[in-house]
Design a protein around this motif. Structure first.
Motif, PDB file in Angstrom:
ATOM      1  N   UNK A 274       0.842  -1.182   0.000  1.00  0.00           N
ATOM      2  CA  UNK A 274       0.000   0.000   0.000  1.00  0.00           C
ATOM      3  C   UNK A 274       0.884   1.240   0.000  1.00  0.00           C
ATOM      4  N   UNK A 275       0.673   2.120  -0.985  1.00  0.00           N
ATOM      5  CA  UNK A 275       1.525   3.286  -1.162  1.00  0.00           C
ATOM      6  C   UNK A 275       1.206   4.373  -0.141  1.00  0.00           C
ATOM      7  N   UNK A 276       2.210   5.187   0.173  1.00  0.00           N
ATOM      8  CA  UNK A 276       2.023   6.368   1.000  1.00  0.00           C
ATOM      9  C   UNK A 276       1.612   7.497   0.063  1.00  0.00           C
ATOM     10  N   UNK A 277       0.329   7.760  -0.017  1.00  0.00           N
ATOM     11  CA  UNK A 277      -0.174   8.722  -0.985  1.00  0.00           C
ATOM     12  C   UNK A 277       0.216  10.153  -0.649  1.00  0.00           C
ATOM     13  N   UNK A 278       0.648  10.392   0.578  1.00  0.00           N
ATOM     14  CA  UNK A 278       1.028  11.755   0.963  1.00  0.00           C
ATOM     15  C   UNK A 278       2.272  12.221   0.228  1.00  0.00           C
ATOM     16  N   UNK A 279       3.010  11.308  -0.354  1.00  0.00           N
ATOM     17  CA  UNK A 279       4.240  11.707  -1.066  1.00  0.00           C
ATOM     18  C   UNK A 279       3.938  12.351  -2.418  1.00  0.00           C
ATOM     19  N   UNK A 280       2.683  12.242  -2.862  1.00  0.00           N
ATOM     20  CA  UNK A 280       2.304  12.857  -4.128  1.00  0.00           C
ATOM     21  C   UNK A 280       1.727  14.238  -3.832  1.00  0.00           C
ATOM     22  N   UNK A 281       2.433  15.289  -4.249  1.00  0.00           N
ATOM     23  CA  UNK A 281       2.066  16.646  -3.855  1.00  0.00           C
ATOM     24  C   UNK A 281       1.270  17.397  -4.910  1.00  0.00           C
ATOM     25  N   UNK A 282       1.036  16.780  -6.071  1.00  0.00           N
ATOM     26  CA  UNK A 282       0.261  17.451  -7.107  1.00  0.00           C
ATOM     27  C   UNK A 282      -0.670  16.457  -7.790  1.00  0.00           C
ATOM     28  N   UNK A 283      -1.636  17.001  -8.533  1.00  0.00           N
ATOM     29  CA  UNK A 283      -2.570  16.144  -9.261  1.00  0.00           C
ATOM     30  C   UNK A 283      -1.843  15.281 -10.275  1.00  0.00           C
ATOM     31  N   UNK A 284      -0.862  15.862 -10.951  1.00  0.00           N
ATOM     32  CA  UNK A 284      -0.131  15.107 -11.971  1.00  0.00           C
ATOM     33  C   UNK A 284       0.671  13.962 -11.354  1.00  0.00           C
ATOM     34  N   UNK A 285       1.256  14.197 -10.190  1.00  0.00           N
ATOM     35  CA  UNK A 285       2.030  13.141  -9.527  1.00  0.00           C
ATOM     36  C   UNK A 285       1.124  11.989  -9.106  1.00  0.00           C
ATOM     37  N   UNK A 286       0.003  12.321  -8.494  1.00  0.00           N
ATOM     38  CA  UNK A 286      -0.908  11.268  -8.048  1.00  0.00           C
ATOM     39  C   UNK A 286      -1.518  10.551  -9.253  1.00  0.00           C
ATOM     40  N   UNK A 287      -1.835  11.302 -10.286  1.00  0.00           N
ATOM     41  CA  UNK A 287      -2.391  10.660 -11.478  1.00  0.00           C
ATOM     42  C   UNK A 287      -1.364   9.742 -12.137  1.00  0.00           C
ATOM     43  N   UNK A 288      -0.101  10.138 -12.086  1.00  0.00           N
ATOM     44  CA  UNK A 288       0.950   9.285 -12.633  1.00  0.00           C
ATOM     45  C   UNK A 288       0.980   7.938 -11.932  1.00  0.00           C
ATOM     46  N   UNK A 289       0.760   7.960 -10.626  1.00  0.00           N
ATOM     47  CA  UNK A 289       0.723   6.707  -9.869  1.00  0.00           C
ATOM     48  C   UNK A 289      -0.496   5.864 -10.262  1.00  0.00           C
ATOM     49  N   UNK A 290      -1.663   6.514 -10.414  1.00  0.00           N
ATOM     50  CA  UNK A 290      -2.868   5.792 -10.828  1.00  0.00           C
ATOM     51  C   UNK A 290      -2.683   5.208 -12.225  1.00  0.00           C
ATOM     52  N   UNK A 291      -2.071   5.979 -13.122  1.00  0.00           N
ATOM     53  CA  UNK A 291      -1.823   5.485 -14.475  1.00  0.00           C
ATOM     54  C   UNK A 291      -0.922   4.255 -14.444  1.00  0.00           C
ATOM     55  N   UNK A 292       0.024   4.253 -13.531  1.00  0.00           N
ATOM     56  CA  UNK A 292       0.895   3.087 -13.392  1.00  0.00           C
ATOM     57  C   UNK A 292       0.102   1.878 -12.919  1.00  0.00           C
ATOM     58  N   UNK A 293      -0.825   2.083 -12.001  1.00  0.00           N
ATOM     59  CA  UNK A 293      -1.688   0.989 -11.563  1.00  0.00           C
ATOM     60  C   UNK A 293      -2.536   0.465 -12.716  1.00  0.00           C
ATOM     61  N   UNK A 294      -2.979   1.371 -13.589  1.00  0.00           N
ATOM     62  CA  UNK A 294      -3.794   0.956 -14.730  1.00  0.00           C
ATOM     63  C   UNK A 294      -2.995   0.077 -15.694  1.00  0.00           C
ATOM     64  N   UNK A 295      -1.710   0.387 -15.831  1.00  0.00           N
ATOM     65  CA  UNK A 295      -0.866  -0.418 -16.720  1.00  0.00           C
ATOM     66  C   UNK A 295      -0.586  -1.781 -16.099  1.00  0.00           C
ATOM     67  N   UNK A 296      -0.132  -1.752 -14.850  1.00  0.00           N
ATOM     68  CA  UNK A 296       0.117  -2.978 -14.107  1.00  0.00           C
ATOM     69  C   UNK A 296       1.186  -3.876 -14.697  1.00  0.00           C
ATOM     70  N   UNK A 297       2.128  -4.346 -13.901  1.00  0.00           N
ATOM     71  CA  UNK A 297       3.128  -5.295 -14.394  1.00  0.00           C
ATOM     72  C   UNK A 297       2.571  -6.711 -14.480  1.00  0.00           C
ATOM     73  N   UNK A 298       2.895  -7.416 -15.524  1.00  0.00           N
ATOM     74  CA  UNK A 298       2.485  -8.811 -15.645  1.00  0.00           C
ATOM     75  C   UNK A 298       3.209  -9.627 -14.589  1.00  0.00           C
ATOM     76  N   UNK A 299       2.539 -10.579 -13.984  1.00  0.00           N
ATOM     77  CA  UNK A 299       3.228 -11.388 -12.982  1.00  0.00           C
ATOM     78  C   UNK A 299       2.348 -12.398 -12.289  1.00  0.00           C
ATOM     79  N   UNK A 300       1.159 -11.979 -11.878  1.00  0.00           N
ATOM     80  CA  UNK A 300       0.308 -12.886 -11.113  1.00  0.00           C
ATOM     81  C   UNK A 300      -0.359 -13.900 -12.023  1.00  0.00           C
TER      82      UNK A 300
END
Length: 289
Positions: free
Chosen positions: A24-50
């Motif tokens: 679970x990420x520490x969301x407080x480290x994202x100080x702008x909308x673009x930073x937090x959205x970048x993290x969400x976009x990464x979740x949307x991509x997701x690494x193959x593995x499971x």
């Protein structure tokens, strides 16, 4: 991956986009909308593995769902005027719907439809509005399916037919046994991959009172028979050659495969979304009752 009638839903494809660990990420480290959205976009991509066949797949996906819920909810809270909030909401609902589809996790369909209506009528880009309407239709189908399953579970399950090899099958005559009803097809990749493990499970538990009934959504009888003989799937198979219009599948509202139902000794449907990886523990539980 789950094969879905008509099309492969985006939410089903998310199965292939999960890694084996999601802290679970520490969301407080994202100080702008673009930073937090970048993290969400990464979740949307997701690494193959499971791998859906892993015993801990549910735990992996549950952790992923919590991560998505936390990040997308925080984005909506912090940035109520950012147009990307609508896409964040859709992503959260898609993953929640996936949890319901795979693990029967309770979902408030009414609340979800209200949220999707807000997106469809918002200032969101046209593509996002269309996506919201598509997801709303899927959730309406899921709501209808949940109601159908609840109705089916209110009485002992009835299923009677002549198998492709001529055997007469009647669930009533199998009372006292734990029965797996397997909706599948030879053209379904995940079904084919799971077949060897299903055969092993059948051989392990059959003498203890476990049976399998196959409901094939194939249209080619020869292909079905050849596959079951080659893989050692010796249990009876329903076949009418109608594919997705299969009479048994249509009667029970089957819209994705593989779908596995576990019926207890009394004849009641207990699990409408059994998974191969967890079958041994679930069968043991039902046999012990």
């Amino acid at each position: 991956m789950v094969i879905v009638a008509g099309s492969r839903m985006r939410l089903a494809l998310l199965i292939l986009l999960l890694s084996a660990s999601h802290a679970i990420a520490d969301l407080s480290r994202f100080s702008s909308a673009d930073e937090l959205w970048g993290y969400i976009a990464k979740l949307q991509e997701g690494p193959v593995g499971a791998d859906p066949r892993q015993p801990n797949f549910r735990e992996i996906l549950t952790a992923f769902q919590k991560e998505v819920e936390g990040a997308t909810t925080e984005f909506e809270r912090r940035y109520p005027l950012d147009v990307r909030r609508w896409e964040a909401r859709l992503f959260r609902l898609e993953v929640l719907m996936l949890m319901e589809q795979l693990f029967e996790v309770a979902m408030d369909h009414g609340a979800a439809l209200e949220q999707l209506k807000a997106v469809a009528e918002s200032d969101a880009p046209t593509a996002i509005q269309r996506q919201a309407r598509r997801l709303a239709r899927q959730i309406e189908n899921a709501r209808d399916r949940a109601a159908l399953i609840k109705q089916i579970q209110s009485a002992p399950l009835e299923l009677k037919f002549a198998a492709v090899d001529g055997r007469e099958v009647d669930l009533v005559k199998l009372r006292g046994k734990v029965v797996l009803v397997d909706f599948w097809a030879t053209w379904c990749g995940p079904c084919v991959m799971e077949a060897p493990k299903l055969v092993d499970t059948y051989q392990k538990y059959r003498e203890r009172g476990f049976e399998i009934i196959g409901v094939s959504l194939d249209s080619n009888k020869e292909r079905l028979v050849a596959f079951t003989e080659r893989t050692g799937m010796t249990w009876p198979q329903y076949f009418d050659g109608l594919g997705w219009d299969n009479a048994v599948g249509r009667r029970f509202g089957i819209r994705s495969i593989p779908t596995m139902w576990l019926v207890d000794k009394r004849g009641y449907l207990r699990y409408a979304n059994a998974r191969v990886a967890s079958l041994p523990s679930t069968i043991e539980q039902l046999l012990a009752e």
